[in-house]
Scaffold this active site. Structure first.
Site, PDB file in Angstrom:
ATOM      1  N   SER A  23       9.022   1.668  12.162  1.00 29.38           N
ATOM      2  CA  SER A  23       7.872   2.507  11.411  1.00 29.38           C
ATOM      3  C   SER A  23       6.525   1.742  11.578  1.00 29.38           C
ATOM      4  O   SER A  23       5.291   2.270  11.792  1.00 29.38           O
ATOM      5  CB  SER A  23       8.249   2.803  10.161  1.00 29.38           C
ATOM      6  OG  SER A  23       8.055   1.748   9.361  1.00 29.38           O
ATOM      7  N   ASP A  54       0.838   2.287   1.873  1.00 30.43           N
ATOM      8  CA  ASP A  54       1.944   2.902   1.103  1.00 30.43           C
ATOM      9  C   ASP A  54       3.001   1.931   0.839  1.00 30.43           C
ATOM     10  O   ASP A  54       2.529   0.448   0.895  1.00 30.43           O
ATOM     11  CB  ASP A  54       2.778   4.026   1.877  1.00 30.43           C
ATOM     12  CG  ASP A  54       3.487   3.447   3.237  1.00 30.43           C
ATOM     13  OD1 ASP A  54       3.585   2.317   3.504  1.00 30.43           O
ATOM     14  OD2 ASP A  54       3.832   4.263   3.987  1.00 30.43           O
ATOM     15  N   HIS A  86       3.965  -0.309   4.202  1.00 26.51           N
ATOM     16  CA  HIS A  86       3.163  -0.314   5.359  1.00 26.51           C
ATOM     17  C   HIS A  86       2.019  -0.775   5.031  1.00 26.51           C
ATOM     18  O   HIS A  86       1.388  -0.484   4.075  1.00 26.51           O
ATOM     19  CB  HIS A  86       3.091   0.806   6.263  1.00 26.51           C
ATOM     20  CG  HIS A  86       4.460   1.270   6.747  1.00 26.51           C
ATOM     21  ND1 HIS A  86       5.115   2.369   5.680  1.00 26.51           N
ATOM     22  CD2 HIS A  86       5.428   1.140   7.585  1.00 26.51           C
ATOM     23  CE1 HIS A  86       6.405   2.510   6.278  1.00 26.51           C
ATOM     24  NE2 HIS A  86       6.596   1.733   7.405  1.00 26.51           N
TER      25      HIS A  86
END
Length: 370
Positions: free
Chosen positions: A41, A331, A334
């Site tokens: 991600s 977040d 990240h």
């Protein structure tokens, strides 16, 4: 005897060939080098949008600071490190491999194969259901080369791949979403932490060797960040705002062994193919001294809920900071775009404290002379 008029069509045909072969082809070859991205991600730019998975970033406020101000599938408020590296090498951002727009001459830019939730091991991220695991990402890269061969031929495809830049970012999920996912995970019962790290390094080496066999000749390989310092881990495993010691220990064991493995591969291959990016130190700089980098905090996520905004995922109902440039984390896991820019700056021009054996600017300069 042939007349002048009979030569005119032939001359026109030759001129057309010269225009096609002499102008269009060099323009293609003069493009910035192709860029290929593999991983999780941290670098996924939308592949999971095309999968039935719950590891997604396709709803607001993701993308709030992206040029379109809309979610793209990037786990960021804006650009991720793959985008920013593309910008630094003078190229457009690569398209997700699963995007229907990745066709024709868009293929010359490269492709992004990354998929949020995956790890080095096949069982990492099983809770996210349908994600593109590393072995499949490499299968897709092989399929990409077949598509390129149909477009520009085998010789030029081989040259494009050999001259390309690669980014591999994977490993953090093998701790966060596997070994330490629950107090007594299957992997933690099977392996002690040192044994597990050795397993990861062994399996990672196989992936990188396969990538080399598929034509990669310059590969940036990032280590794991300070895993225990992410807002999610502060909320779930930290004590009084301190980083989770278990996850920090995992990263501390893993990162040096990763560098050693990359150095061993380079010795075996006789070239500096694999470049180690010490992203653990890059993150540590601004996690430890956030105000020195213009952040008000490196503990609280910009978007989220619960302690440190680290509980659950970022959604439209979450708390949202008004100025993303003041937060190191976007977040629960990240980095913000600003933090990503700091990381890419180190990748481009960092000393051997950050990049071994050389930084990306040095790579680009060396490769320009060969």
């Amino acid at each position: 005897m042939a007349t002048l008029s009979s030569f005119v069509p032939n001359i026109v045909f030759v001129l057309v060939l010269i225009l096609v072969l002499g102008i269009i082809v060099p323009r293609v070859e003069a493009r910035p080098r192709a860029f290929f991205v593999f991983g999780d991600s941290l670098v996924d730019n939308g592949n999971n949008n095309y999968l039935h998975t719950n590891a997604r970033a396709d709803s607001p406020p993701y993308g709030i600071d992206y040029p379109t101000h809309r979610p793209t599938g990037r786990f960021s408020n804006g650009f991720n490190i793959a985008d920013l590296i593309s910008q630094r090498i003078g190229a457009k951002s690569t398209l997700p491999y699963l995007s229907p727009q990745l066709k024709g001459y868009n293929l010359l830019i490269g492709a992004n194969f990354a998929s949020a939730g995956i790890g080095i091991l096949n069982d990492t991220g099983a809770q996210f259901m349908n994600v593109t695991r590393m072995h499949t990402q490499l299968d897709y890269f092989k399929a990409y080369q077949r598509r390129m061969t149909a477009l520009i031929g085998a010789t030029r495809t081989k040259r494009l791949v050999n001259q390309a830049l690669f980014l591999m970012t994977v490993g953090g999920n093998d701790f966060v979403n596997n070994y330490y996912l629950v107090p007594s995970s299957a992997r933690s019962r099977q392996y002690s932490l040192p044994q597990y790290v050795k397993l990861l390094i062994c399996e990672y080496r196989k992936h990188l060797q396969r990538l080399y066999n598929l034509g990669a000749r310059r590969v940036l390989v990032t280590g794991s960040g300070p895993l225990g310092c992410a807002p999610a881990e502060l909320a779930g495993h930290g004590r009084n705002g301190h980083c989770s010691p278990k996850l920090q220990l995992g990263a501390a064991l893993y990162n040096p062994q990763l560098v050693k493995m990359l150095q061993g591969l380079n010795r075996k291959l006789g070239r500096d193919i694999f470049i180690a990016a010490n992203t653990a130190q890059m993150h540590k700089d601004f996690v430890t001294h956030p105000r020195a980098y213009g952040f008000v905090t490196s503990k609280v996520a910009c978007c989220g809920q619960g302690p440190y905004n680290g509980v659950g995922v970022c959604r439209t109902f979450s708390n949202l900071c008004p100025n993303r440039n003041l937060y190191a984390f976007w977040d629960q896991f990240h980095p913000s775009e600003k933090a990503n820019r700091i990381i890419v700056h180190r990748i481009m021009s960092g000393s051997t404290r950050y990049m071994k054996p050389m930084n990306l600017s040095t790579i680009l300069a060396l490769d320009a002379t060969t």
